[in-house]
Design an enzyme around this catalytic site. Structure first.
Site, PDB file in Angstrom:
ATOM      1  N   GLY A  92       0.835  -1.199   0.000  1.00 49.86           N
ATOM      2  CA  GLY A  92       0.000   0.000   0.000  1.00 49.86           C
ATOM      3  C   GLY A  92       0.863   1.240   0.000  1.00 49.86           C
ATOM      4  O   GLY A  92       2.036   1.204  -0.399  1.00 49.86           O
ATOM      5  N   SER A  93       0.296   2.329   0.480  1.00 55.35           N
ATOM      6  CA  SER A  93       0.996   3.615   0.398  1.00 55.35           C
ATOM      7  C   SER A  93       2.090   3.730   1.457  1.00 55.35           C
ATOM      8  O   SER A  93       2.067   3.054   2.482  1.00 55.35           O
ATOM      9  CB  SER A  93      -0.011   4.747   0.575  1.00 55.35           C
ATOM     10  OG  SER A  93      -0.625   4.615   1.837  1.00 55.35           O
TER      11      SER A  93
ATOM     12  N   GLU B  10       5.623  -3.339   0.857  1.00 54.79           N
ATOM     13  CA  GLU B  10       5.651  -3.057  -0.584  1.00 54.79           C
ATOM     14  C   GLU B  10       4.908  -1.737  -0.774  1.00 54.79           C
ATOM     15  O   GLU B  10       3.680  -1.711  -0.775  1.00 54.79           O
ATOM     16  CB  GLU B  10       4.931  -4.188  -1.347  1.00 54.79           C
ATOM     17  CG  GLU B  10       5.574  -5.546  -1.220  1.00 54.79           C
ATOM     18  CD  GLU B  10       6.849  -5.672  -2.049  1.00 54.79           C
ATOM     19  OE1 GLU B  10       7.038  -4.892  -3.004  1.00 54.79           O
ATOM     20  OE2 GLU B  10       7.669  -6.542  -1.730  1.00 54.79           O
ATOM     21  N   LEU B  11       5.671  -0.653  -0.921  1.00 49.31           N
ATOM     22  CA  LEU B  11       5.040   0.675  -0.876  1.00 49.31           C
ATOM     23  C   LEU B  11       5.037   1.344  -2.246  1.00 49.31           C
ATOM     24  O   LEU B  11       5.299   0.712  -3.262  1.00 49.31           O
ATOM     25  CB  LEU B  11       5.750   1.517   0.185  1.00 49.31           C
ATOM     26  CG  LEU B  11       5.894   0.829   1.564  1.00 49.31           C
ATOM     27  CD1 LEU B  11       6.618   1.722   2.550  1.00 49.31           C
ATOM     28  CD2 LEU B  11       4.544   0.402   2.123  1.00 49.31           C
TER      29      LEU B  11
ATOM     30  N   CYS C 111       1.705   0.825  -8.810  1.00 51.13           N
ATOM     31  CA  CYS C 111       2.815   1.289  -7.959  1.00 51.13           C
ATOM     32  C   CYS C 111       4.065   1.596  -8.773  1.00 51.13           C
ATOM     33  O   CYS C 111       4.876   2.419  -8.379  1.00 51.13           O
ATOM     34  CB  CYS C 111       3.106   0.264  -6.867  1.00 51.13           C
ATOM     35  SG  CYS C 111       3.225  -1.405  -7.508  1.00 51.13           S
TER      36      CYS C 111
ATOM     37  N   GLU D 119       4.003  10.440  -5.269  1.00 49.65           N
ATOM     38  CA  GLU D 119       3.418   9.433  -6.161  1.00 49.65           C
ATOM     39  C   GLU D 119       2.139   9.998  -6.779  1.00 49.65           C
ATOM     40  O   GLU D 119       1.170  10.251  -6.077  1.00 49.65           O
ATOM     41  CB  GLU D 119       3.101   8.186  -5.336  1.00 49.65           C
ATOM     42  CG  GLU D 119       2.521   7.070  -6.144  1.00 49.65           C
ATOM     43  CD  GLU D 119       2.293   5.810  -5.317  1.00 49.65           C
ATOM     44  OE1 GLU D 119       1.907   5.904  -4.133  1.00 49.65           O
ATOM     45  OE2 GLU D 119       2.484   4.714  -5.870  1.00 49.65           O
TER      46      GLU D 119
HETATM   47  P1  NDP Z   1      -3.499   2.406   1.238  1.00 45.83           P
HETATM   48  O1  NDP Z   1      -2.156   2.514   1.836  1.00 45.83           O
HETATM   49  O2  NDP Z   1      -4.441   3.532   1.408  1.00 45.83           O
HETATM   50  O3  NDP Z   1      -4.265   1.105   1.802  1.00 45.83           O
HETATM   51  C1  NDP Z   1      -3.715  -0.162   1.691  1.00 45.83           C
HETATM   52  C2  NDP Z   1      -4.347  -1.089   2.715  1.00 45.83           C
HETATM   53  O4  NDP Z   1      -3.983  -0.665   4.034  1.00 45.83           O
HETATM   54  C3  NDP Z   1      -5.865  -1.115   2.679  1.00 45.83           C
HETATM   55  O5  NDP Z   1      -6.321  -2.410   2.935  1.00 45.83           O
HETATM   56  C4  NDP Z   1      -6.211  -0.177   3.839  1.00 45.83           C
HETATM   57  O6  NDP Z   1      -7.497  -0.386   4.373  1.00 45.83           O
HETATM   58  C5  NDP Z   1      -5.145  -0.567   4.847  1.00 45.83           C
HETATM   59  N1  NDP Z   1      -4.898   0.408   5.912  1.00 45.83           N
HETATM   60  C6  NDP Z   1      -5.129   1.736   5.901  1.00 45.83           C
HETATM   61  N2  NDP Z   1      -4.756   2.283   7.082  1.00 45.83           N
HETATM   62  C7  NDP Z   1      -4.282   1.277   7.862  1.00 45.83           C
HETATM   63  C8  NDP Z   1      -3.754   1.199   9.185  1.00 45.83           C
HETATM   64  N3  NDP Z   1      -3.615   2.276   9.951  1.00 45.83           N
HETATM   65  N4  NDP Z   1      -3.364  -0.014   9.654  1.00 45.83           N
HETATM   66  C9  NDP Z   1      -3.477  -1.120   8.889  1.00 45.83           C
HETATM   67  N5  NDP Z   1      -3.979  -1.106   7.629  1.00 45.83           N
HETATM   68  C10 NDP Z   1      -4.368   0.077   7.117  1.00 45.83           C
HETATM   69  O7  NDP Z   1      -3.266   2.076  -0.313  1.00 45.83           O
HETATM   70  P2  NDP Z   1      -4.291   2.013  -1.512  1.00 45.83           P
HETATM   71  O8  NDP Z   1      -5.287   0.916  -1.313  1.00 45.83           O
HETATM   72  O9  NDP Z   1      -4.784   3.380  -1.818  1.00 45.83           O
HETATM   73  O10 NDP Z   1      -3.313   1.522  -2.692  1.00 45.83           O
HETATM   74  C11 NDP Z   1      -2.473   2.363  -3.373  1.00 45.83           C
HETATM   75  C12 NDP Z   1      -1.055   2.361  -2.818  1.00 45.83           C
HETATM   76  O11 NDP Z   1      -0.532   1.048  -2.831  1.00 45.83           O
HETATM   77  C13 NDP Z   1      -0.118   3.182  -3.693  1.00 45.83           C
HETATM   78  O12 NDP Z   1       0.740   3.936  -2.859  1.00 45.83           O
HETATM   79  C14 NDP Z   1       0.664   2.119  -4.453  1.00 45.83           C
HETATM   80  O13 NDP Z   1       1.912   2.543  -4.899  1.00 45.83           O
HETATM   81  C15 NDP Z   1       0.776   1.056  -3.418  1.00 45.83           C
HETATM   82  N6  NDP Z   1       1.069  -0.222  -4.052  1.00 45.83           N
HETATM   83  C16 NDP Z   1       2.325  -0.772  -3.921  1.00 45.83           C
HETATM   84  C17 NDP Z   1       2.646  -1.941  -4.583  1.00 45.83           C
HETATM   85  C18 NDP Z   1       3.985  -2.596  -4.429  1.00 45.83           C
HETATM   86  O14 NDP Z   1       4.074  -3.783  -4.729  1.00 45.83           O
HETATM   87  N7  NDP Z   1       5.017  -1.902  -4.001  1.00 45.83           N
HETATM   88  C19 NDP Z   1       1.687  -2.600  -5.471  1.00 45.83           C
HETATM   89  C20 NDP Z   1       0.401  -1.948  -5.517  1.00 45.83           C
HETATM   90  C21 NDP Z   1       0.123  -0.806  -4.835  1.00 45.83           C
HETATM   91  P3  NDP Z   1      -8.743   0.516   3.866  1.00 45.83           P
HETATM   92  O15 NDP Z   1      -8.896   0.213   2.431  1.00 45.83           O
HETATM   93  O16 NDP Z   1      -9.858   0.021   4.706  1.00 45.83           O
HETATM   94  O17 NDP Z   1      -8.362   1.932   4.123  1.00 45.83           O
END
Ligand code: NDP
Length: 457
Positions: free
Chosen positions: A213-214, A233-234, A267, A359
């Protein structure tokens, strides 16, 4: 009882599903069950795990149109993007199956430490319960990159998919159960990251948190996780360098894909393009003529090549970032319509603009001019991120210079930074994360070396 989670189609905002949500206490209960699931997994030997993963792969392949449709509906992927993700998931399952049977240790040479009467080896043992948290953009294959290696390694998993697109992950878990994964050993929790996700992270039960995620959320998780293994994996703002001797036509064709696939919400989307001065104008012309032909629209239409962004507020965010850089030249302006944003190309964007530093995660590509490769490498690296980078050149020496100089988990030559296949070691440097995915590498991170020593005197 928590309110139901509503899942909407990002293109037309129609309601596509309503799901029961978890609470902090149901998350804790499921983690407790996952602990018992580990014991169930001890009864499944490596060959059995191989068979189960291959069977799950067959089931996904047999139902690929249904999986693809779910991706079109919940993420707004085009059919082509959705089918591609399903095919990759089939492959991730198969690669994980292979890792299940390859799992092994090796002898430790005690005689080399002047202990000839001692013999021993290490075995790779499962780390324990894995908490897996996934993003919205590849909700099927990125869930597969966590739960399949975990099962191959003998770990039980609790998966928390993104709230805006949870359906594909749920379907994958159901498929794994159908194929023979014990239900205690693989569970899903649904609900907001800040509560449900955080409950997974803060619990003492998981031995590992694997997160995609982010960067912002990744950093938050590292603050809350305590003594656990972390795989992060950010995000990224991936860059590609185009040198004067490159095949410019090919580079432009590939950036048409890498900059705009999934409306730029990848990403490793190609966000920054640094072009050597001598060929800047020619390359820009080629890129414009490629990108102009992209067809935005309803992702359910087979002809559509550029689908919506995940939410209207994300369109508003990126438009604000563009407006923040008034001196940037707008070479191609994408039309805006609800969650749809047509393709953008900008040049002369200041290097401190958010469009470059952060990003973008949108169908926006910045093309800036550089003097030479040295300047290009310096600009590519002037960021907190480092997931993948790329260079287009026919000069082997310059290609190596770029590979050595670019600070990223992967550097691609004559290919866009957006290229990934699932067996690659994949992951970031700097703010793009920790650890590597790809089943072989993920299994390594989800297992631990346990030493066995025999004194034979
Ligand atoms: P987010 O970081 O917003 O969310 C990712 C996940 O984390 C979701 O399931 C979210 O839940 C959960 N989450 C949010 N806050 C918390 C917390 N405090 N504690 C635990 N879990 C939490 O990402 P996005 O879904 O918007 O995806 C996009 C991002 O992912 C981009 O930055 C992209 O670059 C990255 N990414 C990286 C990849 C890699 O392999 N390096 C591949 C694909 C994407 P909820 O949805 O309920 O908020």
């Amino acid at each position: 009882m928590a309110e139901k989670l509503k899942v909407y189609n990002p293109y037309d905002n129609s309601l596509i599903a309503e799901l029961e949500q978890d609470t902090v206490s149901t998350v804790q209960a499921k983690l407790g069950v996952a602990g018992n699931g580990l014991i169930r997994l001890h009864g499944l030997n490596q060959l059995k795990r191989y068979e189960v993963l291959n069977k799950a792969s067959d089931i996904v392949a047999d139902n690929s149109e249904d999986f693809a449709r779910t991706l079109v509906l919940e993420v707004g992927k085009t059919w082509r993007e959705a089918r591609n993700e399903v095919a990759r998931c089939v492959n991730t399952l198969r690669l994980s199956a292979v890792e299940a049977v390859k799992l092994a240790g090796e002898e430790v040479p005690f005689s080399a430490a002047s202990h000839p009467h001692k013999q021993g080896f290490y075995r790779r043992i499962p780390s324990g319960v894995v908490a897996a948290i996934t993003p919205f953009n590849f909700p099927l294959n990125l869930a597969a990159h966590k739960i399949c290696p975990a099962f191959a390694a003998g770990c039980s998993t609790v998966l928390k998919p993104a709230s805006v697109a949870p359906l594909s992950g749920i379907k994958l878990v159901e498929t794994m159960h159908e194929a023979g994964v014990p239900s205690e050993a693989l569970q899903v929790v649904i609900g907001p990251g800040s509560s449900v996700g955080n409950a997974l992270v803060e619990s003492h039960i998981p031995r590992m948190v694997t997160f995609t995620g982010s960067k912002v959320v990744g950093e938050e998780i590292t603050r809350h996780a305590g003594l656990k293994k972390l795989a992060m994996e950010l995000g990224s703002n991936s860059a590609v360098v185009i040198l004067a001797d490159a095949d410019l036509e090919r580079a432009a064709r590939r950036i048409r894909v890498g900059g705009y696939a999934l409306a730029g919400q990848v990403c490793i989307s190609t966000q920054r393009v640094y072009v050597e001065d001598k060929v800047f104008d020619k390359f820009l012309e080629l890129l414009i003529s490629e990108v102009k032909t992209l067809k935005p629209g309803d992702p359910l239409d087979e002809e559509t090549e550029l689908g919506p962004m995940i939410e209207v507020k994300e369109v508003e965010r990126i438009v604000a970032w563009i407006d923040e850089a008034p001196c940037a030249e707008r070479i191609l302006e994408g039309k805006r319509e609800g969650s749809l944003l047509g393709p953008w190309i900008l040049t002369n964007v200041p290097e401190d603009a958010r469009l470059i530093k952060q990003e973008a995660f949108a169908p926006v590509v910045v093309v800036n001019r550089v003097r030479d490769l040295d300047e290009a490498i310096q600009r590519v690296n002037a960021t907190d991120y480092g997931l993948q980078g790329a260079v287009f050149t026919r000069d082997l020496r310059k290609a190596f210079q770029a590979c050595n100089g670019i600070e990223a988990g992967g550097v691609l030559v004559n290919e866009i930074p957006t290229f990934r296949v699932d067996l690659m070691p994949y992951g970031g440097m700097k703010g793009s994360g920790l650890g590597r995915e790809g089943p072989a590498y993920a299994v390594r991170e989800m297992t631990e070396e346990k030493l066995y020593l025999f004194d034979l005197t």
